[in-house]
Scaffold this motif. Structure first.
Motif, PDB file in Angstrom:
ATOM      1  N   GLU A   3      11.073  -3.996  -4.542  1.00 26.09           N
ATOM      2  CA  GLU A   3      11.237  -4.782  -3.314  1.00 26.09           C
ATOM      3  C   GLU A   3      11.176  -6.261  -3.698  1.00 26.09           C
ATOM      4  OE1 GLU A   3       9.432  -7.319  -0.579  1.00 26.09           O
ATOM      5  OE2 GLU A   3       7.993  -5.662  -0.671  1.00 26.09           O
ATOM      6  N   TYR A   4      12.294  -6.968  -3.491  1.00 26.71           N
ATOM      7  CA  TYR A   4      12.401  -8.377  -3.894  1.00 26.71           C
ATOM      8  C   TYR A   4      12.110  -9.280  -2.701  1.00 26.71           C
ATOM      9  CZ  TYR A   4      14.602  -6.581  -8.104  1.00 26.71           C
ATOM     10  OH  TYR A   4      14.840  -5.905  -9.274  1.00 26.71           O
ATOM     11  N   GLU A   5      11.412 -10.390  -2.943  1.00 32.81           N
ATOM     12  CA  GLU A   5      11.060 -11.307  -1.853  1.00 32.81           C
ATOM     13  C   GLU A   5      10.908 -12.724  -2.407  1.00 32.81           C
ATOM     14  OE1 GLU A   5       7.181  -9.837  -0.629  1.00 32.81           O
ATOM     15  OE2 GLU A   5       6.327 -10.449  -2.532  1.00 32.81           O
ATOM     16  N   ALA A   6      10.635 -13.682  -1.519  1.00 33.85           N
ATOM     17  CA  ALA A   6      10.298 -15.027  -1.967  1.00 33.85           C
ATOM     18  C   ALA A   6       8.773 -15.091  -2.057  1.00 33.85           C
ATOM     19  CB  ALA A   6      10.817 -16.053  -0.965  1.00 33.85           C
ATOM     20  N   ALA A   7       8.248 -15.966  -2.913  1.00 31.59           N
ATOM     21  CA  ALA A   7       6.789 -16.044  -3.061  1.00 31.59           C
ATOM     22  C   ALA A   7       6.144 -16.888  -1.949  1.00 31.59           C
ATOM     23  CB  ALA A   7       6.432 -16.623  -4.430  1.00 31.59           C
ATOM     24  N   HIS A   8       6.945 -17.711  -1.265  1.00 39.31           N
ATOM     25  CA  HIS A   8       6.374 -18.585  -0.233  1.00 39.31           C
ATOM     26  C   HIS A   8       6.394 -17.930   1.144  1.00 39.31           C
ATOM     27  CE1 HIS A   8      10.427 -19.523   1.185  1.00 39.31           C
ATOM     28  NE2 HIS A   8      10.777 -19.689  -0.073  1.00 39.31           N
ATOM     29  N   GLY A   9       5.847 -18.635   2.131  1.00 39.80           N
ATOM     30  CA  GLY A   9       5.785 -18.108   3.487  1.00 39.80           C
ATOM     31  C   GLY A   9       7.002 -18.499   4.318  1.00 39.80           C
ATOM     32  N   THR A  10       6.826 -18.506   5.640  1.00 40.27           N
ATOM     33  CA  THR A  10       7.947 -18.710   6.561  1.00 40.27           C
ATOM     34  C   THR A  10       8.239 -20.193   6.840  1.00 40.27           C
ATOM     35  OG1 THR A  10       6.452 -18.582   8.444  1.00 40.27           O
ATOM     36  CG2 THR A  10       7.421 -16.511   7.699  1.00 40.27           C
ATOM     37  N   VAL A  11       7.515 -21.075   6.186  1.00 41.67           N
ATOM     38  CA  VAL A  11       7.682 -22.531   6.267  1.00 41.67           C
ATOM     39  C   VAL A  11       7.684 -23.002   7.734  1.00 41.67           C
ATOM     40  CG1 VAL A  11       8.680 -24.435   4.932  1.00 41.67           C
ATOM     41  CG2 VAL A  11       9.330 -22.104   4.362  1.00 41.67           C
ATOM     42  N   GLN A  12       6.593 -22.697   8.386  1.00 42.73           N
ATOM     43  CA  GLN A  12       6.406 -22.946   9.813  1.00 42.73           C
ATOM     44  C   GLN A  12       6.675 -24.397  10.228  1.00 42.73           C
ATOM     45  OE1 GLN A  12       2.331 -22.291  10.968  1.00 42.73           O
ATOM     46  NE2 GLN A  12       2.827 -22.026  13.127  1.00 42.73           N
ATOM     47  N   SER A  51       9.719 -13.189  -6.966  1.00 45.49           N
ATOM     48  CA  SER A  51       8.621 -12.278  -6.700  1.00 45.49           C
ATOM     49  C   SER A  51       9.191 -10.898  -6.410  1.00 45.49           C
ATOM     50  CB  SER A  51       7.830 -12.795  -5.495  1.00 45.49           C
ATOM     51  OG  SER A  51       6.747 -11.948  -5.233  1.00 45.49           O
ATOM     52  N   VAL A  52       8.680  -9.895  -7.116  1.00 44.90           N
ATOM     53  CA  VAL A  52       9.177  -8.534  -6.874  1.00 44.90           C
ATOM     54  C   VAL A  52       8.014  -7.547  -6.927  1.00 44.90           C
ATOM     55  CG1 VAL A  52       9.875  -8.311  -9.310  1.00 44.90           C
ATOM     56  CG2 VAL A  52      10.801  -6.730  -7.640  1.00 44.90           C
ATOM     57  N   ALA A 102       0.841  -1.197   0.000  1.00 49.13           N
ATOM     58  CA  ALA A 102       0.000   0.000   0.000  1.00 49.13           C
ATOM     59  C   ALA A 102       0.880   1.252   0.000  1.00 49.13           C
ATOM     60  CB  ALA A 102      -0.922  -0.006   1.210  1.00 49.13           C
ATOM     61  N   MET A 103       1.980   1.237   0.776  1.00 45.87           N
ATOM     62  CA  MET A 103       2.830   2.430   0.843  1.00 45.87           C
ATOM     63  C   MET A 103       3.582   2.684  -0.454  1.00 45.87           C
ATOM     64  SD  MET A 103       4.330   2.482   4.716  1.00 45.87           S
ATOM     65  CE  MET A 103       5.360   3.912   4.393  1.00 45.87           C
ATOM     66  N   LEU A 104       3.941   1.606  -1.150  1.00 49.57           N
ATOM     67  CA  LEU A 104       4.682   1.787  -2.411  1.00 49.57           C
ATOM     68  C   LEU A 104       3.732   1.840  -3.603  1.00 49.57           C
ATOM     69  CD1 LEU A 104       7.746  -0.595  -1.949  1.00 49.57           C
ATOM     70  CD2 LEU A 104       7.536   1.809  -1.372  1.00 49.57           C
ATOM     71  N   ASP A 105       2.427   1.589  -3.385  1.00 51.80           N
ATOM     72  CA  ASP A 105       1.433   1.593  -4.449  1.00 51.80           C
ATOM     73  C   ASP A 105       1.871   0.601  -5.535  1.00 51.80           C
ATOM     74  OD1 ASP A 105      -0.719   2.326  -5.955  1.00 51.80           O
ATOM     75  OD2 ASP A 105       0.147   4.177  -6.720  1.00 51.80           O
ATOM     76  N   GLY A 106       2.350  -0.551  -5.080  1.00 52.58           N
ATOM     77  CA  GLY A 106       3.070  -1.416  -6.010  1.00 52.58           C
ATOM     78  C   GLY A 106       2.269  -2.551  -6.635  1.00 52.58           C
ATOM     79  N   THR A 107       2.857  -3.111  -7.686  1.00 47.35           N
ATOM     80  CA  THR A 107       2.336  -4.309  -8.353  1.00 47.35           C
ATOM     81  C   THR A 107       3.345  -5.435  -8.155  1.00 47.35           C
ATOM     82  OG1 THR A 107       1.249  -2.965 -10.025  1.00 47.35           O
ATOM     83  CG2 THR A 107       1.685  -5.252 -10.612  1.00 47.35           C
ATOM     84  N   VAL A 108       2.853  -6.658  -7.916  1.00 38.74           N
ATOM     85  CA  VAL A 108       3.748  -7.785  -7.701  1.00 38.74           C
ATOM     86  C   VAL A 108       3.945  -8.563  -9.001  1.00 38.74           C
ATOM     87  CG1 VAL A 108       4.095  -9.938  -6.447  1.00 38.74           C
ATOM     88  CG2 VAL A 108       3.078  -7.988  -5.284  1.00 38.74           C
ATOM     89  N   PHE A 109       5.197  -8.811  -9.344  1.00 39.23           N
ATOM     90  CA  PHE A 109       5.530  -9.603 -10.530  1.00 39.23           C
ATOM     91  C   PHE A 109       6.122 -10.930 -10.072  1.00 39.23           C
ATOM     92  CE2 PHE A 109       5.530  -5.223 -11.702  1.00 39.23           C
ATOM     93  CZ  PHE A 109       4.985  -5.202 -12.977  1.00 39.23           C
ATOM     94  N   ARG A 110       5.565 -12.029 -10.556  1.00 38.93           N
ATOM     95  CA  ARG A 110       6.081 -13.345 -10.167  1.00 38.93           C
ATOM     96  C   ARG A 110       6.434 -14.169 -11.389  1.00 38.93           C
ATOM     97  NH1 ARG A 110       2.789 -14.998  -4.675  1.00 38.93           N
ATOM     98  NH2 ARG A 110       4.025 -13.503  -3.482  1.00 38.93           N
TER      99      ARG A 110
END
Ligand code: NAP
Ligand code: MG
Length: 401
Positions: free
Chosen positions: A301-310, A291-292, A101-109
């Motif tokens: 902002e670069y990240e992984a598409a998965h979660g924290t693998v609980q 995922s970016v 929301a703060m970056l008003d961004g779109t996610v590309f995967r």
């Protein structure tokens, strides 16, 4: 060997559980031995978010706006169970939602393709990057279950009191109605993020809606994409030799299935929800996905598409060996460092990123991989490594390249 020097810091957002463990291993084994890492560190681990009343998430997003590039570890989005587990002051919002929301961004995967783990669609030679609009439509709908006969109307009351009214349906019995909306500003941001990302990755951009049927709503999406392209991006696309291509969504689906890949597919919110699951499952695993988040003014902002693998983390806490796949997190770092290198003109960062990605993929192609990939690979000699040994194997491959 001298380390690559950085000029501008990268915004580093640490996270939770198993991915936090991988984060440190990746830094120790694959980044810090080669790069004199300059990062502005934000601890988005749930405990610290709680201690700072989630201010740290807001601060990290502001730092991203300032420096232009961030890398984010997966984070817990609290639910009732997490509030209890971490004794939270309140059920903090999803960090990804706040940052988006703060970056008003779109996610590309995009799937990370590797020999031995082939996509189910035989023609896909290159990854298809999916861009999903993340605002409005059916995700912000208003619905009514119509109890019986009556008239349904769509009414807009302007700020000055002017009314626009349309009949939706004269019901002769029970039924359903739904109201959805979108905003020109949000569609424009989405369009700009897509055009920027196409330029930054030198790929064609496809966009599709159903504007033959939805002559006002979907047509507005098409118009905004068209006018934004013509006025701001056409000459840049021409210079780079890439294309913007609009078609109907059903035609797009048919073409995607016969394509070789290697383009960006921009989708409206619902289409993106469905099609991203289709593309990612056809390619094997969420841990093999980049995922970016890209803002319309070109912040990444670069990240992984998965979660924290609980589930793996609880095993890890009991001292058991885990074989969690670090590839998506490694590619978040390489993506961020490559972008930093491009923005600052530091070739060493770009070369490190290219080489580290190659080393990661060759390690897998040579049969050394984590358990999730052993299950889906066509390589008969695949060997399952634990997370740490896999990361060390990548380092060996890198050093021998
Ligand atoms: P998850 O962390 O994505 O994991 C779900 C399952 O997928 C795992 O149990 C594992 O299957 C498999 N998996 C996912 N990533 C893997 C990897 N890197 N290597 C190997 N296997 C992998 O989803 P979750 O367990 O539902 O969610 C855990 C936490 O993550 C939640 O608190 C959620 O809020 C958060 N989350 C964060 C983000 C984000 O920050 N981007 C995204 C989604 C979820 P097996 O157990 O069968 O091995
Ligand atoms: Mg979905």
């Amino acid at each position: 060997m001298s380390k690559v020097q950085m000029t501008t810091p990268i915004v580093e957002m640490d996270g939770d559980e198993m991915t936090r463990i991988l984060w440190k291993m990746i830094k120790d084994e694959l980044i810090c031995p080669y790069i004199d890492l300059k990062s502005e560190y934000y601890d988005l681990g749930l405990k610290h978010r709680d201690e700072t009343d989630d201010q740290v998430t807001v601060d990290s997003a502001n730092a991203t706006k300032k420096y232009g590039v961030a890398v984010k570890c997966a984070t817990i989005t609290p639910n009732a169970a997490r509030v209890e587990e971490y004794d939270l002051k309140q059920m903090w919002k999803s960090p990804n939602g706040t940052i988006r929301a703060m970056l008003d961004g779109t996610v590309f995967r995009a799937p990370i393709l590797v020999k031995g783990i082939e996509p189910n669609v035989k023609t896909w030679e290159k990854p298809i990057t999916l861009a999903r609009h993340a605002y409005g439509d059916v995700y912000k709908n208003v619905e009514i279950a119509v109890p019986g006969a009556g008239k349904a109307e769509l009414v807009f009351t302007g700020a000055d009191g002017t009314k626009i009214t349309q009949t939706i349906q004269e019901f002769d019995g029970p039924g359903i109605i739904q109201g959805i909306h979108n905003k020109d500003a949000s569609i424009k941001s989405f369009a700009k993020a897509c055009f920027e990302y196409a330029l930054s990755t030198k790929q064609d951009l496809w966009f599709a809606t159903k504007d033959t049927i939805s002559k006002t709503y979907d047509a507005r999406f098409r118009e905004i994409f068209d006018t934004t392209f013509e006025s701001e991006y056409k000459s840049k696309f021409d210079d780079m030799g890439i294309e913007y291509f609009y078609t109907l969504i059903d035609d797009a689906v048919a073409r995607v299935m016969k394509s070789k890949g290697g383009f960006i597919w921009a989708c409206k919110n619902y289409d993106g929800d469905v099609m991203s699951d289709m593309v990612s499952s056809a390619c094997g695993s969420l841990a093999m996905m980049t995922s970016v988040l890209v803002s319309p003014d070109g912040i990444y902002e670069y990240e992984a598409a998965h979660g924290t693998v609980q589930r793996h983390y609880y095993k890890y806490l009991k001292g058991e060996e885990t074989s969690t796949n670090p590839v998506a997190t490694i590619f978040a770092w390489t993506g961020a460092m490559r972008k930093r290198g491009e923005l600052d003109g530091i070739n060493g960062l770009i070369e490190w990123a290219d080489k580290m990605e190659k080393a990661t993929l060759s390690t897998i192609e040579n049969g050394e991989m984590t358990g999730d990939l052993v299950l889906i690979t066509s390589n008969k000699d695949a060997k399952k490594l634990n997370s740490e040994d896999f990361i060390k194997a990548i380092r060996r491959t890198y050093d021998n390249m």
